[in-house]
Write a protein that holds these residues in place. Structure first.
Motif: not given
Length: 376
Positions: A104-111, A239-242
């Protein structure tokens, strides 16, 4: 997606159509449904439908994916997308019967940020020669105050204690099939895996803000109606550096009063008098860049085309320039003086058009048409 027409059907081509066939079909339909030309209520919707079909089928990668999956986006499963069917619980049902365990995709990963589309209308000659323009687009960007974290400066988001940062909660159920595990988005953090105790005062915890951004666009010479320019990284902020998404600029080219365009060639129509066509003449023709002389041979017929080599549109991909094609149309005078009429009668007599001998051997097209009407 059920209400979307097949892209091949939209363009009127078969699934084995070549890239050139697809391009020709698109150009024809784009001209037919262009809102600047077609004033029907559904013209714009059809134009967008044609453009969407071409965007997919003209790209080898997208076409291969479409041929395999149709309108379903394999990267988004069976849900998502405008008009798409919502199978939101499909993954949960799978987990219920087979116990989950899938990645499953990490919800905190860059997007990555979303792509944007901007429709830009340009003049006919601007498409031919290119131009540099400046546009303003609204888009979301990473918040400069919190650098996209959503937390007040000096603080940082905390890992959700309920889901331990996974963004999901597991609900155990006893069913006739056995003990099943159902995964849902965490109700405490909303599926983000993070809790922001003190939100940023600028973005209020979102991590991004809306801005009006001015962007310079270089339109290359030779673009045509419906052309698309991709500007990497000029879409919505990530998002989050993505990374940011891309900006796609769709060009709409206005019609010209005198010139028409077919690919890299230019077409125009000029009038000739009967005297010019019969005796020949040298006339002045406007081109995209200048006025040139065109020699009209004696005896030129109406509808004759003349080619002006290299007076068309610069080729967008490659070297060289298209041609200009000039169609001449003989204009019949609508108001003649008595003297002019008499001179024409004399011309008719001199050319033998009124003698029975000439009618027998050189029957005019007008007489043949009359006989056809009479059934002779």
């Amino acid at each position: 997606m059920a209400n979307k027409r097949d892209y091949y059907e939209v363009l009127g081509v078969g699934k084995d159509a070549s890239a050139e066939d697809i391009k020709k079909a698109y150009r024809k339909l784009a001209r037919q449904y262009h809102p600047d030309v077609n004033k029907a209520e559904d013209a714009e919707a059809k134009f967008k439908e044609v453009k969407e079909a071409y965007d997919v089928l003209s790209d080898d990668g997208k076409r291969a994916t479409y041929d395999r999956y149709g309108h379903v986006d394999p990267n988004q499963g069976f849900g998502g997308g405008a008009g798409g069917a919502d199978f939101g619980g499909f993954g949960d049902i799978f987990d219920m019967f087979f116990g989950g365990g899938g990645s499953r995709r990490d919800p905190n990963a860059p997007q990555r940020g979303n792509d944007l589309q901007y429709t830009m209308t340009i003049e006919f000659k601007e498409a031919v020669f290119g131009k540099e323009a400046e546009i303003t687009i609204p888009r979301t960007e990473s918040c400069d105050t919190c650098h996209g974290s959503g937390a007040k400066p000096g603080t940082k988001p905390e890992t959700c204690s309920t889901c331990r940062g996974s963004g999901q909660q597991e609900v155990v159920q006893n069913t006739p099939f056995g003990r099943m595990v159902n995964r849902r988005a965490c109700t405490n953090c909303g599926g983000t895996g993070r809790i922001i105790r003190e939100k940023c005062g600028t973005c209020h915890g979102a991590g991004k803000v809306k801005k009006q951004r001015r962007i310079k666009v270089n339109i290359p010479a030779g673009v045509d109606d419906g052309a698309q320019i991709r500007m990497s990284g000029e879409g919505e902020g990530g998002l989050r550096g993505g990374p940011s998404g891309d900006l796609y600029i769709v060009l709409r080219v206005k019609k010209h009063e005198f010139f028409d365009r077919e690919g890299d060639d230019i077409y125009c129509e000029v009038p000739l008098t009967f005297v010019q066509a019969a005796l020949g003449d040298e006339i002045e023709i406007p081109t995209l860049t200048e006025k040139v002389k065109l020699k009209i041979p004696a005896g030129t017929q109406t509808g004759t085309y003349f080619r002006l080599k290299g007076k068309g549109v610069p080729k967008l991909r490659g070297y060289g320039t298209g041609d200009q094609h000039v169609k001449v149309t003989i204009v019949t005078p609508t108001s003649l003086t008595d003297e002019q009429k008499e001179l024409l009668r004399q011309f008719g007599d001199l050319s033998g058009e009124s003698t029975s001998e000439q009618q027998e051997h050189h029957e005019s097209i007008f007489e043949r048409m009359k006989k056809a009407f009479r059934g002779d």
